[in-house]
Every structure is written in C-alpha cells, then in structure tokens.
Motif scaffolding. Sequence first.
Motif, PDB file in Angstrom:
ATOM      1  N   SER A 136      -3.738 -92.090 -19.974  1.00  0.00           N
ATOM      2  CA  SER A 136      -4.370 -93.302 -19.444  1.00  0.00           C
ATOM      3  C   SER A 136      -4.720 -94.273 -20.568  1.00  0.00           C
ATOM      4  N   ALA A 137      -4.811 -93.764 -21.794  1.00  0.00           N
ATOM      5  CA  ALA A 137      -5.263 -94.613 -22.900  1.00  0.00           C
ATOM      6  C   ALA A 137      -4.172 -95.578 -23.365  1.00  0.00           C
ATOM      7  N   THR A 138      -2.947 -95.065 -23.513  1.00  0.00           N
ATOM      8  CA  THR A 138      -1.882 -95.930 -24.034  1.00  0.00           C
ATOM      9  C   THR A 138      -1.630 -97.128 -23.116  1.00  0.00           C
ATOM     10  N   LEU A 225      -8.113 -99.643 -13.019  1.00  0.00           N
ATOM     11  CA  LEU A 225      -7.043 -99.736 -14.022  1.00  0.00           C
ATOM     12  C   LEU A 225      -6.898 -98.436 -14.807  1.00  0.00           C
ATOM     13  N   MET A 226      -8.006 -97.767 -15.004  1.00  0.00           N
ATOM     14  CA  MET A 226      -7.961 -96.448 -15.661  1.00  0.00           C
ATOM     15  C   MET A 226      -7.145 -95.479 -14.797  1.00  0.00           C
ATOM     16  N   ASN A 227      -7.420 -95.479 -13.495  1.00  0.00           N
ATOM     17  CA  ASN A 227      -6.700 -94.593 -12.572  1.00  0.00           C
ATOM     18  C   ASN A 227      -5.217 -94.962 -12.506  1.00  0.00           C
ATOM     19  N   LEU A 228      -4.944 -96.255 -12.457  1.00  0.00           N
ATOM     20  CA  LEU A 228      -3.551 -96.711 -12.373  1.00  0.00           C
ATOM     21  C   LEU A 228      -2.744 -96.177 -13.563  1.00  0.00           C
ATOM     22  N   GLY A 229      -3.274 -96.378 -14.776  1.00  0.00           N
ATOM     23  CA  GLY A 229      -2.547 -95.935 -15.977  1.00  0.00           C
ATOM     24  C   GLY A 229      -2.384 -94.426 -16.020  1.00  0.00           C
ATOM     25  N   ALA A 230      -3.450 -93.698 -15.657  1.00  0.00           N
ATOM     26  CA  ALA A 230      -3.391 -92.226 -15.703  1.00  0.00           C
ATOM     27  C   ALA A 230      -2.298 -91.702 -14.784  1.00  0.00           C
ATOM     28  N   GLU A 231      -2.199 -92.283 -13.591  1.00  0.00           N
ATOM     29  CA  GLU A 231      -1.223 -91.754 -12.620  1.00  0.00           C
ATOM     30  C   GLU A 231       0.186 -92.265 -12.893  1.00  0.00           C
ATOM     31  N   LEU A 232       0.317 -93.487 -13.427  1.00  0.00           N
ATOM     32  CA  LEU A 232       1.655 -93.964 -13.820  1.00  0.00           C
ATOM     33  C   LEU A 232       2.266 -93.008 -14.843  1.00  0.00           C
TER      34      LEU A 232
END
Length: 401
Positions: A136-138, A225-232
Amino acid sequence: MFLTAEEKAMLSGEFGEGVALAMRVLVGIGEAFDAPRMVEITRAHAALSNQEADTWFAERLAKGGATCRVRPTVNPGFDLDYFRKVTTISDADAEMMERTHNAYKALGAILSYSCTPYLFDNIPHRGEIVAFSESSATPYVNSVWGARSNRESSQSALCAAVTGRVPLYGYLLDENRLGKVLVKVEARIKNDFDYTLLGYAAPKKIGNDVPVFVGMPEVPTPEGLMNLGAELNTAGAVTIYHIVGVTPEAPTIEAAFGGRSPERTVTITDQDLKETHRHLSKPPGKIDFVMMGCPHLTISQVQKIAAMVKGRRLASELWVSVSSYTKEMAGRMGLLQEIEEAGGHVVADTCIDEPCWHHLAGKVGATDSPKCAYYATRRDMSFVIRSLEECVESALRGEAK
Ligand code: F3S
C-alpha cells in the motif's frame, strides 16, 4: 551503467563489505532494467517481513559494517512483549523477532514497525525520489503524494537506504508514470470499503498497466486511498494510479495520459464490486474473531470502533492492528480503554502475517481487508469479508451477517 567515483568506491568495498553488497544488488537491478545511472534518494521504507531470508540479508549487511545513509522506516513484525502476555510465543519465534529488531537497529533504521508510514512519519513531497517497498505504501507515495518510487522489495529498499541511491529506471521516469488504461468507475464509491473492493476488482480488467480512474469521489479519504493501493497490489501489481481531479499528476484526463489516447478503456460497475465481494468472502455465519488493521488502521478508524463498542461486551475476539503512534494517541484519547473494556485488543507494531497469531489457526474470522484474508490463509485462518463497521457488529454478535 555509469557510476560516479563514489559509487565505484562503494562497489569496490572501500566503504566496507555491507555497502559493497548493497551496491552490487542495485547495480544488478540497474543492469537488468537498462538503467543509465544511479540517482540519489531522500527517503526509504523497508518492508521487513521478520522472516528468515529477510532478516538474514539485513544481518549480512550489518555484519559487513553497513549503516543507512537514508534511514528507512520499517514494516511491522510483532509486539513481542504484548503477545507474550496474551498467548504463547515459542523461543524460535521470539528469537527471530529479536534478531530482526537488532539487525535493523544496527543498520540505523527508524524502528517504526508500521505499514502506513506515508500517513504520519515518512511523507515525501511531490517529485522526491524515494525507495518504498510495501504494497500500500508504494502506490500511496507515487499516486497520492506525487513522489517517485519503483515497486521495491524489502531488500532493494534496504540497499537503497544503505547507499542512498537507486538505479534510474521504471516509475522514476516521466514516460512510465503516464496512464495507459482508462477506468470508468460506474460503481458508486460510497465508503472506504468500496475502495477496497474497487482495488481488488480492478486488476482483473486493467492488468498491471497504469490506471486512470474517472467517476470517483472528488474528496477521497486517506483510508479509502490506503485501501485502494493495498488491494491493487494484492490482486495485481500496480505501482502508480491516477484519479482525475484528485491525484497530483492527473489534474485533467489529458495530463494523466500525457496527451495520448488511452490504450484501453474498461468499466467497473456495482456488479463487478458485488461479484468480487462474493468471490472473496466466506459465507456469513458464526465467527471466532475479528481482525482489522491490514494496512494499520488510522486514529479515525480506531475512533469509530471505540464508539461502537463503548460500554458493551464483545462476543468474539477483536484484534485491531495499528502503528505505535496511533496506539499512543488512542491511549491518550481514552479509546484504547474503551476497546479493551469491551474485551478487544489494540496491538502496535504487528503484521497479520506473523507467527504470533498461531492461536487463531483453524478458526473463522471476519476482516475488512482482502489482503489480510489472502496472507492469513497460509496461517490456516479463513474470513468473512465485511466493512469495518460490519466487522465490529460481527464481533459484538459473534456472527457475521
Ligand atoms: Fe501491513 Fe502486514 Fe497487512 S504489513 S498491510 S498488516 S500484510
């Protein structure tokens, strides 16, 4: 690839074997990706896993005399003191956590033990070149903050921290950051859980190309947005995304695509989110525990949980994973006490993919995070997946509806 005199000195061992090893890894990556040269970084985040190979590598760097030129924040392992009080921790598991701690401490890392450093203690400015690992960080630092990072591994991020450099390739370059696929979001994104489902549903249609989302809320929450990135990055491998009118490199659709036409256009509907949810989740029923905080929950999420459980008694175990900063805030604000009085646990510094959870093996839980469900499968846990609020209700009832 071209190396400066200082970089050649690092490679040849003039700064010690640890630095030379880090530079060898980075030169290898650079050559594999045809990078012309190195560039300096200003920040790093190392997604340590507290597993043998990762810790072995960090120890090898430290034994070779390396210390970090750019001190990285680090991912969670587990809170050894806390879990020793509430469950049994084998000598081998305790020793691994201590080895990990000592290795990263010797390297001079910032021992933050959180997977959401981009929300509080490692926030880059737009255009900064950084080396971030962690799923999720990148995407958060690339997409939301407009910094530039490749999708680093724990090891490559650590090598970057030691040398202060990364090879110049991939998502550090303008042309690779531009959108490729237009994603028309027809589904209604009403809450943070919908970002989770969108993140899991999208890779099936977009592959690993840079997506440009349109049709999203104009003011997303950090948690969304944190959730979006983690799951992508659980269902796929997406280093950067754009949301038109929201993320800094996409003020307009033309800017997001660099004036080119999208290579493809896909649509995500309510039906896609519904099917994704059905596919991911176990059917409703009795649960033994609820686990949330993958990625680590924010203080406003903890506030929501505390408000729901205050003065009540939980029917199942409730585990809330947060950063030490958030736990400290929750304590100061009285939220920690409210959750603990209801029978819940708020744990800092801990990842859901660690041996400290062995007492939950074979049990059924509820979580708001498909990423949690994905990783915890190998620890023999299975999950009903619901929104954060529904998970708390499930913990109160001992049953997920
Ligand atoms: Fe964080 Fe571990 Fe999940 S690092 S995002 S709690 S898998």
